[in-house]
Design a protein around this motif. Structure first.
Motif, PDB file in Angstrom:
ATOM      1  N   GLN A 152       0.765  -1.239  -0.087  1.00 52.50           N
ATOM      2  CA  GLN A 152      -0.081   0.062  -0.083  1.00 52.50           C
ATOM      3  C   GLN A 152       0.931   1.207   0.023  1.00 52.50           C
ATOM      4  O   GLN A 152       0.643   2.183  -0.754  1.00 52.50           O
ATOM      5  N   ARG A 155       2.622   1.579  -3.461  1.00 52.43           N
ATOM      6  CA  ARG A 155       1.182   2.153  -4.472  1.00 52.43           C
ATOM      7  C   ARG A 155       0.994   3.543  -4.341  1.00 52.43           C
ATOM      8  O   ARG A 155       0.567   4.330  -5.404  1.00 52.43           O
ATOM      9  N   SER A 156       0.939   4.089  -2.911  1.00 54.89           N
ATOM     10  CA  SER A 156       0.392   5.486  -2.770  1.00 54.89           C
ATOM     11  C   SER A 156       1.596   6.443  -3.270  1.00 54.89           C
ATOM     12  O   SER A 156       1.272   7.472  -3.382  1.00 54.89           O
ATOM     13  N   ALA A 161      -0.456   5.955  -9.925  1.00 55.73           N
ATOM     14  CA  ALA A 161      -1.662   5.060  -9.058  1.00 55.73           C
ATOM     15  C   ALA A 161      -2.469   6.039  -8.423  1.00 55.73           C
ATOM     16  O   ALA A 161      -3.503   5.473  -7.659  1.00 55.73           O
TER      17      ALA A 161
END
Length: 162
Positions: A152, A155-156, A161
């Motif tokens: 996570q 991805r952040s 994304a």
């Protein structure tokens, strides 16, 4: 590149994993440092040095530079194991070992495959190397080798994304 150095590619993967193991000394020996038992670290490294000398005398005449690289990796793994076991004995620390061990294993498999399937020629070698790196980066999350919280975070931070 000088012709004398062209064959060195054969030991790059072993040398890379040796460097990783050497870096793991710091993690494996934390317990000994926190317990103020630094003689554990000194003893493990001294024992590793002696083992290194003996194994080099045995391996290098038969296996040359590959033997030297293999011995170095084996000795670094030995020292990490001794440091880890002894550090845990004097100052137990709860490590999450599954993720890093699986990731290192995947890297070892990819390095082995890349070595065995190496094409000849600079550009083919370079392209194959890039593809192996991409395969590793893609395989890590697909095989669940990172905790979800780490995925996570990654991805952040990706610009596409958001």
């Amino acid at each position: 590149t000088q012709p004398a150095y062209l064959e060195a590619y054969q030991v790059v993967a072993l040398a890379s994993f040796s460097a990783i193991m050497y870096g793991l000394y710091q993690i494996a020996g934390v317990g000994a440092l926190l317990a103020r038992k630094t003689q554990i670290t000194g003893g493990a490294i001294a024992l590793g040095a002696l083992l290194n000398i003996v194994l080099l005398f045995l391996a290098v005449p038969k296996l040359g530079m590959i033997g030297a690289a293999l011995v170095t990796l084996i000795v670094h793994m030995f020292v990490v194991a001794v440091l880890f076991v002894e550090s845990q004995r004097v100052y137990p620390i709860e490590y999450r070992l599954a993720y890093p061990l699986k990731t290192i294993s995947l890297a070892a498999v990819i390095c082995l495959a890349a070595t065995l399937l190496a094409p000849s020629g600079f550009w083919l070698d370079t392209a194959a190397g890039i593809l192996w790196i991409i395969a590793f980066v893609v395989a890590v999350p697909l095989l669940g080798l990172l905790p979800d919280t780490d995925l996570q975070k990654i991805r952040s931070r990706l610009p596409f994304a958001k």
